[in-house]
Design a protein around this motif. Structure first.
Motif, PDB file in Angstrom:
ATOM      1  N   GLU A  84       0.830  -1.203   0.000  1.00 56.57           N
ATOM      2  CA  GLU A  84       0.000   0.000   0.000  1.00 56.57           C
ATOM      3  C   GLU A  84       0.871   1.262   0.000  1.00 56.57           C
ATOM      4  O   GLU A  84       1.937   1.279   0.613  1.00 56.57           O
ATOM      5  N   GLU A  85       0.343   2.305  -0.667  1.00 57.65           N
ATOM      6  CA  GLU A  85       1.064   3.572  -0.768  1.00 57.65           C
ATOM      7  C   GLU A  85       1.358   4.180   0.622  1.00 57.65           C
ATOM      8  O   GLU A  85       2.483   4.582   0.907  1.00 57.65           O
ATOM      9  N   THR A  86       0.339   4.158   1.470  1.00 56.88           N
ATOM     10  CA  THR A  86       0.491   4.763   2.805  1.00 56.88           C
ATOM     11  C   THR A  86       1.539   4.010   3.638  1.00 56.88           C
ATOM     12  O   THR A  86       2.321   4.635   4.365  1.00 56.88           O
ATOM     13  N   GLU A  87       1.537   2.679   3.474  1.00 54.28           N
ATOM     14  CA  GLU A  87       2.508   1.869   4.219  1.00 54.28           C
ATOM     15  C   GLU A  87       3.940   2.185   3.748  1.00 54.28           C
ATOM     16  O   GLU A  87       4.861   2.318   4.564  1.00 54.28           O
ATOM     17  N   ILE A  99       4.971   4.984   2.452  1.00 53.62           N
ATOM     18  CA  ILE A  99       5.348   6.324   2.938  1.00 53.62           C
ATOM     19  C   ILE A  99       5.748   6.270   4.420  1.00 53.62           C
ATOM     20  O   ILE A  99       6.730   6.882   4.832  1.00 53.62           O
ATOM     21  N   GLU A 100       4.982   5.512   5.203  1.00 55.01           N
ATOM     22  CA  GLU A 100       5.317   5.376   6.627  1.00 55.01           C
ATOM     23  C   GLU A 100       6.699   4.752   6.813  1.00 55.01           C
ATOM     24  O   GLU A 100       7.483   5.170   7.660  1.00 55.01           O
ATOM     25  N   GLY A 145      -0.069  13.874   3.897  1.00 55.38           N
ATOM     26  CA  GLY A 145      -1.098  13.035   3.287  1.00 55.38           C
ATOM     27  C   GLY A 145      -2.348  13.805   2.904  1.00 55.38           C
ATOM     28  O   GLY A 145      -3.388  13.211   2.630  1.00 55.38           O
ATOM     29  N   LYS A 176      -2.381  13.722  -2.781  1.00 51.09           N
ATOM     30  CA  LYS A 176      -1.840  12.420  -3.175  1.00 51.09           C
ATOM     31  C   LYS A 176      -0.316  12.488  -3.171  1.00 51.09           C
ATOM     32  O   LYS A 176       0.267  13.560  -3.385  1.00 51.09           O
ATOM     33  N   PHE A 177       0.344  11.358  -2.978  1.00 49.72           N
ATOM     34  CA  PHE A 177       1.808  11.339  -2.958  1.00 49.72           C
ATOM     35  C   PHE A 177       2.355  11.784  -4.323  1.00 49.72           C
ATOM     36  O   PHE A 177       3.352  12.502  -4.406  1.00 49.72           O
TER      37      PHE A 177
END
Lengths: 110, 193
Positions: free
Chosen positions: B3-6, B8-9, B64, B67-68
């Motif tokens: 996932e994108e958010t994962e 980035i984290e 966030g 969008k990234f």
């Protein structure tokens, strides 16, 4: 007729990017990126790139010039020569303001 | 697929694998934008690297809210504009060839950039278009590249450039009008010679 041809050509040019595909970088971009990041982390590289900046180099030259100018001006603030002038010598003669040296005192008779 | 958010984290924790994944996922997006603005493959690669280095360093500031990819587009444009400014600064110290000839006639500067994603039949026309784009003001050029080279919608361009959809429309309208004028002058001068 010529204008019509010109306008048609311009429209063709403006539409020439239709159906364009994304350009991709050369392979192994990440490897090159990592190498660059490693290189830029080096302290000496950071220091040289900082000093090599035109602004920094120019500021350093200005600083050296200012220090030089200050040293010259402060060492002789009035701008006069240290040698006694004609009027000063005349006054000294008139009032016998002669500075004797040690040799003169030793040879003086009572 | 992570996932994108994962990703980035993990990037915020300076995870190398996450960084590699991010570069590989978005390198074409960044490079294509950069090459559209800079019109030079080497400069575009340079700016692509700088963009990812900046993203790596300042990912903690990415909240966030957008969008990234939007965030990456913004860094790319900013880095590309910086690159153009640096190049112009260097040119000031070098010998600059006059844009005009002896009789104030514009010199025909042949197009020299060929975008690798253009089809064979459009190559010549697109090269002329890219040459003309160089004369556009920066914001018009950016909007035009996003629309015609990256294929972004007006809403997406507005998000990246932080302007309204109608402002994007106006910007693109002015860009097209300016390009028409530049191209007309170019072809008129070409016919005279």
């Amino acid at each position: 007729m010529e204008d019509e041809f010109l306008n048609k050509k311009i429209d063709e040019v403006l539409q020439s990017t239709d159906g364009i595909k994304r350009a991709a970088p050369r392979p192994f971009l990440f490897t090159r990126l990592e190498a660059r990041m490693q290189n830029e982390r080096n302290v000496w590289n950071k220091l040289t790139s900082f000093v090599a900046r035109p602004v920094v180099a120019f500021a350093c030259i200005c600083f050296v010039l200012i220090i030089n100018a200050m040293v010259i001006l402060l060492s002789n603030p009035s701008g006069n020569s240290l040698a006694p002038q004609g009027s000063e010598l005349a006054t000294a003669d008139e009032y016998s303001q002669v500075s004797y040296n040690l040799y003169d005192f030793e040879n003086s008779k009572p | 697929m992570i996932e994108e958010t994962e990703l980035i984290e993990r990037l915020k924790k300076k995870d190398r694998t996450a960084f590699k994944n991010i570069v590989e996922t978005w390198q074409d997006l960044v490079y294509n934008t950069a090459i559209g603005i800079l019109q030079n493959a080497e400069d575009a690669e340079d700016v692509t690297q700088e963009t990812f280095m900046q993203a790596f360093e300042s990912v903690s500031s990415f909240k966030g809210e957008s969008k990234f990819s939007t965030w990456l587009y913004r860094i790319t444009v900013s880095k590309a504009m910086d690159h153009i400014r640096k190049k112009k600064r260097k040119k000031r110290f070098a010998f600059i060839q006059s844009l005009y000839g002896k009789n104030d006639q514009p010199v025909i500067d042949p197009p020299d950039f060929f975008h690798p994603g253009i089809s064979m039949e459009n190559k010549e026309n697109a090269a002329v278009l890219f040459k003309a784009m160089e004369q556009l003001p920066p914001n018009q050029k950016t909007a035009f590249v996003f629309n015609k080279v990256e294929g972004l919608s007006y809403i997406e361009i507005g998000d990246v450039m932080k302007i309204t959809e109608s402002a994007v429309d106006a910007l693109l309208h002015r860009a097209k009008a300016n390009l028409k004028k530049i191209l007309k002058d170019y072809y008129t001068a070409l016919n005279k010679n």
